[in-house]
Design a protein around this motif. Structure first.
Motif, short mmCIF file in Angstrom:
data_model
loop_
_atom_site.label_atom_id
_atom_site.label_comp_id
_atom_site.label_asym_id
_atom_site.label_seq_id
_atom_site.Cartn_x
_atom_site.Cartn_y
_atom_site.Cartn_z
N VAL A 20 -17.18 38.90 32.98
CA VAL A 20 -17.51 40.34 32.92
C VAL A 20 -18.36 40.73 34.13
CG1 VAL A 20 -18.77 42.11 31.65
CG2 VAL A 20 -17.33 40.46 30.42
N LEU A 21 -19.35 39.90 34.45
CA LEU A 21 -20.20 40.18 35.60
C LEU A 21 -19.39 40.20 36.90
CD1 LEU A 21 -23.00 40.58 36.86
CD2 LEU A 21 -23.26 38.09 36.91
N LEU A 22 -18.48 39.24 37.03
CA LEU A 22 -17.65 39.20 38.23
C LEU A 22 -16.73 40.42 38.33
CD1 LEU A 22 -16.71 35.40 38.22
CD2 LEU A 22 -18.21 36.57 39.85
N LEU A 23 -16.22 40.91 37.17
CA LEU A 23 -15.41 42.12 37.18
C LEU A 23 -16.22 43.33 37.62
CD1 LEU A 23 -13.27 41.69 33.92
CD2 LEU A 23 -12.46 41.62 36.29
N VAL A 24 -17.48 43.38 37.19
CA VAL A 24 -18.36 44.48 37.61
C VAL A 24 -18.57 44.42 39.13
CG1 VAL A 24 -20.71 45.39 37.47
CG2 VAL A 24 -19.51 44.67 35.39
N LEU A 25 -18.81 43.21 39.65
CA LEU A 25 -18.99 43.05 41.09
C LEU A 25 -17.71 43.43 41.86
CD1 LEU A 25 -21.00 39.70 41.29
CD2 LEU A 25 -21.83 42.01 41.76
#
Length: 436
Positions: A20-25
Motif C-alpha cells: 500500500v505504501l509503495l502504491l502511494v509512492l
C-alpha cells in the motif's frame, strides 16, 4: 495452528502494508511528473513573483526536463517493481502457484487506478498547485539521484547517437514561440480568442523574423522636397502633403541630404518672414537645408524588432532604407512597424483608402497588386506563403517566372490568380479565387 492463521500472520500484514505504501509512492511520482510537465511556466513565474517558494522550486526543477523525468521515472519504476514483487510473493504464499496470475491482475488494476489515473487526473486539473506542492520533495529526489540519472542520460544519448539522433537541451526554449502561436490558433478556432487579439499577438511575435524591406514604402512612392525649389513651392508642397516629415534631395532623388519636419519648416519660415506682420518677400533667401535634419539610413536587412528598438532609443520615427550598395530603396516609420501589430492606423488627415481586398458576389476577391501577402492573409484567413515575395503581385511573378499580361490566369497554392490590371511592368490588380 491452522493454515489461515499461518497465512495471515504479522509478515502478511507487514507485506500488505508495504505494498500500500509503495502504491502511494507510485501515485506520488506519477502525479508529480504530470504536474511538473503540464504546469504553465508563466503561471509558476507569476506565483513565484508573489512569494511562492514551491513555485520557485518548480521553475528551477523544470529547467532541466530530462533530468527531472529521469529521476521521477527511476523512483516510480523502483517502487512499482518492488510492489509487484512483494505482491507476487504474498499471493503465492496465500494461493500457491496460481497466485502469480492473480497478483498480476490485482496489481495491474491497483497501479492503473490508484497509482496512474487517479493522481494524474488530479495533477492535470491542478497542475500549478500540485507542482508547487511536490517541488520540494522532487527537488530533493533529483539531487539525490543525480549521479544515477546522469549515468543513464549519458547511456541514452550514446544509444541515440548511434541511430543519428542528437538531443538539443535548448529545444524547449526555441519551441515556446511555436507553443504560443499554436495556442492562439487553437483558441481562435474554438471561439475563445478573437481574431484581432490573435493577429496582434502573432504580429508582435513575428517582428524578429521580418525585415524592414518587407513593409517599407517603396522609393517610387516617396514624396520628396527638392532643395533647389523656390521657397513658395516648398511651402505649398508641405501644406498640401499628408505627411509631417519629408526627405529633402538635391540634384537627383538618390541624393538625400536631409529630412524636414513640417513644424520646423513653418516655424522657421514664420520667423524668416518677420512674424504675423512680416514681409513674405524675405522668404526668397530661405534655405531649407538649414531646417532639415540629418537623414537616418538603415539597411534593408534590419529586423523590425531591432528597428523598433532603434527608433525608441534614438527618439526618432522616420528612417530611409538602403541596400547593400547604399542605394535608396524606400522609407520606414515607427507607425509602419506598429501597424504590423495593431493593424492599420489612420487619423482625420489620412485619405480614405479602399480595402485592399474586396469580395465579389461570385466568391472571388479583387486584390491590389501592391498589397502585402501578410495583410491579405490577415484579411481573408488565407495562408499564402510569403517566403519568396512580399506582395501579392510579387508572389504571382515569382510563381509564373515572368511578368504576366492582363487577362493571364495562374493556379498555385490552392488559388486561381487572374491579372486584372497592369501598369508598365507592375501588376496592379488581381482577381483571386480559392480553388476549393
Amino acid at each position: 495452528m491452522d493454515t489461515a492463521t499461518t497465512v495471515l500472520d504479522s509478515a502478511f500484514w507487514t507485506t500488505a502494508g508495504a505494498i500500500v505504501l509503495l502504491l502511494v509512492l507510485s501515485g506520488f511520482f506519477s502525479g508529480s511528473e504530470t504536474a511538473l510537465t503540464a504546469a504553465s511556466r508563466g503561471k509558476l513565474r507569476s506565483q513565484a513573483d508573489k512569494g511562492s517558494r514551491g513555485a520557485q522550486l518548480a521553475l528551477k526543477i523544470t529547467e532541466d526536463n530530462e533530468r527531472l523525468i529521469g529521476s521521477v521515472l527511476l523512483g516510480n519504476n523502483l517502487v512499482n517493481i518492488l510492489a509487484a514483487s512483494l505482491a507476487t510473493a504474498l499471493f503465492t504464499r496465500a494461493f500457491g502457484e496460481g497466485g502469480v496470475a492473480l497478483a498480476t491482475v490485482v496489481m495491474t488494476l491497483l497501479v492503473l487506478i490508484f497509482a496512474e489515473v487517479l493522481p494524474k487526473t488530479y495533477a492535470i486539473s491542478n497542475s500549478e498547485k500540485a507542482a508547487a506542492a511536490v517541488a520540494p520533495v522532487i527537488g530533493f529526489l533529483v539531487t539525490v539521484l543525480s549521479p544515477v540519472v546522469g549515468t543513464v542520460r549519458l547511456l541514452v544519448r550514446g544509444v541515440l547517437r548511434i541511430f543519428g539522433v542528437r538531443i538539443d537541451p535548448d529545444s524547449h526554449i526555441m519551441a515556446v514561440r511555436e507553443e504560443i502561436a499554436g495556442a492562439l490558433h487553437l483558441g481562435h478556432s474554438e471561439g475563445v480568442v478573437e481574431k484581432e487579439d490573435r493577429d496582434r499577438i502573432l504580429g508582435a511575435l513575428d517582428l524578429s523574423d521580418r525585415f524592414v524591406e518587407e513593409i517599407m514604402l517603396h522609393r517610387s512612392n516617396i514624396e520628396m522636397i527638392d532643395a533647389d525649389a523656390e521657397p513658395e513651392t516648398i511651402l505649398e508642397q508641405c501644406l498640401q502633403s499628408q505627411h509631417t516629415r519629408l526627405p529633402v534631395f538635391r540634384g537627383e532623388q538618390e541624393n538625400i541630404i536631409g529630412v524636414v519636419h513640417a513644424k520646423d519648416l513653418f516655424r522657421t519660415m514664420y520667423t524668416e518672414a518677420g512674424g504675423a506682420g512680416g514681409d513674405t518677400g524675405r522668404l526668397k533667401s530661405f534655405d531649407i537645408t538649414e531646417v532639415a535634419k540629418a537623414p537616418y539610413f538603415v539597411p534593408e536587412t534590419t529586423t523590425l524588432d531591432e528597428q523598433m528598438r532603434q527608433f525608441l532609443r534614438m527618439r526618432s520615427h522616420f528612417a530611409l532604407v538602403v541596400d547593400e550598395y547604399g542605394a535608396l530603396q524606400g522609407l520606414i516609420t515607427l507607425e509602419d512597424i506598429l501597424e504590423e501589430i495593431v493593424g492599420e492606423i489612420t487619423d482625420e488627415f489620412d485619405p480614405d483608402e479602399e480595402s485592399i481586398v474586396k469580395k465579389t458576389p461570385d466568391g472571388s476577391y479583387l486584390v491590389d497588386g501592391a498589397a502585402t501577402i501578410r495583410d491579405v492573409n490577415r484579411a481573408t484567413e488565407w495562408n499564402l506563403p510569403d517566403d519568396e515575395a512580399n506582395t501579392i503581385a510579387g508572389l504571382v511573378i515569382h510563381e509564373a517566372q515572368m511578368i504576366p499580361t492582363k487577362g493571364q490566369v495562374f493556379s498555385f497554392h490552392g488559388f486561381r490568380f487572374e491579372v486584372t490590371e497592369r501598369e508598365g511592368n507592375r501588376v496592379t490588380g488581381l482577381r483571386i479565387r480559392p480553388l476549393s
